[in-house]
Design a protein around this motif. Sequence first.
Motif, PDB file in Angstrom:
ATOM      1  N   ILE A  91       8.704 -11.402  -5.122  1.00  0.00           N
ATOM      2  CA  ILE A  91       8.856 -10.415  -4.328  1.00  0.00           C
ATOM      3  C   ILE A  91      10.081 -11.176  -3.607  1.00  0.00           C
ATOM      4  CG2 ILE A  91       7.082  -8.257  -4.896  1.00  0.00           C
ATOM      5  CD1 ILE A  91       6.792  -9.191  -1.711  1.00  0.00           C
ATOM      6  N   ILE A 114      11.559 -10.872  -0.253  1.00  0.00           N
ATOM      7  CA  ILE A 114      12.233 -10.550   1.409  1.00  0.00           C
ATOM      8  C   ILE A 114      12.744 -10.587   2.529  1.00  0.00           C
ATOM      9  CG2 ILE A 114      10.610 -10.210   3.430  1.00  0.00           C
ATOM     10  CD1 ILE A 114       8.318 -11.252   2.065  1.00  0.00           C
ATOM     11  N   VAL A 134      10.881  -5.275   1.849  1.00  0.00           N
ATOM     12  CA  VAL A 134      10.755  -5.713   0.638  1.00  0.00           C
ATOM     13  C   VAL A 134      11.902  -5.528   0.140  1.00  0.00           C
ATOM     14  CG1 VAL A 134       9.666  -5.677  -1.918  1.00  0.00           C
ATOM     15  CG2 VAL A 134       8.280  -5.222   0.292  1.00  0.00           C
ATOM     16  N   LEU A 140      11.971  -6.849  -6.555  1.00  0.00           N
ATOM     17  CA  LEU A 140      10.897  -7.462  -7.404  1.00  0.00           C
ATOM     18  C   LEU A 140      10.630  -7.902  -7.927  1.00  0.00           C
ATOM     19  CD1 LEU A 140       8.567  -4.149  -7.159  1.00  0.00           C
ATOM     20  CD2 LEU A 140       8.733  -5.554  -5.520  1.00  0.00           C
ATOM     21  N   ALA A 153       9.823  -1.783  -2.420  1.00  0.00           N
ATOM     22  CA  ALA A 153      10.872  -1.948  -2.487  1.00  0.00           C
ATOM     23  C   ALA A 153      11.293  -1.273  -0.616  1.00  0.00           C
ATOM     24  CB  ALA A 153      12.650  -2.013  -3.099  1.00  0.00           C
ATOM     25  N   THR A 195       9.231  -1.815   1.805  1.00  0.00           N
ATOM     26  CA  THR A 195       8.011  -1.907   2.435  1.00  0.00           C
ATOM     27  C   THR A 195       8.200  -3.178   3.441  1.00  0.00           C
ATOM     28  OG1 THR A 195       7.156  -1.159   0.455  1.00  0.00           O
ATOM     29  CG2 THR A 195       5.281  -2.177   2.281  1.00  0.00           C
ATOM     30  N   VAL A 215       6.076  -5.877   5.459  1.00  0.00           N
ATOM     31  CA  VAL A 215       5.446  -6.899   4.547  1.00  0.00           C
ATOM     32  C   VAL A 215       5.837  -7.789   5.809  1.00  0.00           C
ATOM     33  CG1 VAL A 215       4.998  -5.645   2.388  1.00  0.00           C
ATOM     34  CG2 VAL A 215       7.208  -8.236   3.490  1.00  0.00           C
ATOM     35  N   TYR A 217      16.914 -14.814   3.398  1.00  0.00           N
ATOM     36  CA  TYR A 217      16.195 -14.120   2.368  1.00  0.00           C
ATOM     37  C   TYR A 217      14.473 -14.900   2.366  1.00  0.00           C
ATOM     38  CZ  TYR A 217      19.755 -10.540   1.880  1.00  0.00           C
ATOM     39  OH  TYR A 217      20.119  -9.449   1.672  1.00  0.00           O
ATOM     40  N   ALA A 225       3.420 -11.572  -4.226  1.00  0.00           N
ATOM     41  CA  ALA A 225       3.411 -10.489  -4.282  1.00  0.00           C
ATOM     42  C   ALA A 225       1.620 -10.142  -3.977  1.00  0.00           C
ATOM     43  CB  ALA A 225       3.531  -9.191  -5.662  1.00  0.00           C
TER      44      ALA A 225
END
Length: 335
Positions: free
Chosen positions: A28, A30, A66, A69, A78, A80, A82, A122, A127
Motif C-alpha cells: 500500500i 501511505i 492509506v 492500494l 484508502a 484509513t 494507519v 510517501y 498491507a
Amino acid sequence: MRVAQLGAVQVPLSITQRPTPEPGPGEILIKVTACGMCYSEVNLLNGEYPFARFPVVPGHEITGVVAALGPGVNWPAAGTPVGAQFLYSSCGHCDYCVRGEEILCPDKKITGVGVDGGYSEYFIGRAGFVTPLPDGLDPVAAAPLMCAGITAFNGLRQAGLRAGARVAVLGAGGVGAMAARFAAAMGARVVILGRSRGGEARAKAIGAERYVATSETDPADALRGWDGGADLIVNAAPSSDAAAAAYGGLAPDGTLLLLGYGPEPLQLPTMPMVLGRLHVMANPSGSPHDLRDTLAFAAAHGIVPEVTSVSLDQAPGILASMAGGTAHGRSVITF
Ligand SMILES: [Zn+2]
Ligand SMILES: [Zn+2]
C-alpha cells in the motif's frame, strides 16, 4: 516527493527528490503524516546494522493515511489512518511467522534499514504489516508508539509483568518514559532511576512512586531498600554498564530486561544470578499483533508520548545532534 536519505555510513542525512513510488502486489502507498526520529537511526548512521542497504530513507515510527492500494490488495481501505513500525515484513512460513512471532523471523525486513522508511512524504508498506490507528490517537503524538511504545509495552509483557510487581526503569527518555507509564497502567509499582536530581517531578508525573538520582545514590542499594528489591529492572538507558550497576537491586526470581544497551558487553556477576534464580532478557519491538495491542492499550489509557514536531528540513541537524548526544526529547517529523 521529498525524502531525507542516508547515502552511506557516517554521511549526514540529505534532503532530495524522488519519484513517488507505485504500490506493487501486497503493498500500500501511505501518505505520511508523521515519522518519529528513533535512536536506532544513530546506530544506522554509525554503521552498526550490517544488513542496512544504502542509500536508504530512515524512519520506522510512521503514521499516515492509506493513499493507494497495490494490485490484489483490498485492505486497509484508502483513507484509513494507519501506523507502520520497525518490522517491515517477514517470510510468512517459518516456525516463528506461523505462530505469530514475525519479529523473530530470520528473513524479516526492517523499515528504514533494509527498505525505505518514513522520512518521506510517501511510504510503501506491506498491507499485512500496518495497523489501523485507534480512534482518539493523535497521529503526530502517536508516532513514537510504533517503536518506543511497542518495544516498551511488549517488553513488559514478554517479561511476564504482574500487577503489584516492583518495576525499576533506568532512564526516562523515550522508551523509559513509555515503559514507566505502561507499567504503572498495568498495575505495577514503578521507580525511575535517572542520573540527576532534577528528574523527580517528571518521574512522579508519569506514574513513578519514587525517583532515584544515580549520581547521588548507588542504584543497587536504592533498589534493595525498596521492599526487598525490584522484580523487574527495565534498562532503557543506552548503556550496558548502567544495567550492570543496577543488577544487584533485583529481588529473587527477578528479571533484567534490556530495551536499551550500549556497544560494550554486559558484564554481570554469576553467583547472585544462580542463587537468586535471576533472569536476563531483551526485546526487539514486536509483531503485528503486538502493535495492535500497544495502540489499543495506549488509546484506552491515554498514554501518549511527549513529542516535538519538526520539519523534514530540520531532520539532518537533529539526527546530527542525536548522534552527538546533545538532543533532548523525541522529535517527530511532520508533513
Ligand atoms: Zn526505533
Ligand atoms: Zn518467517
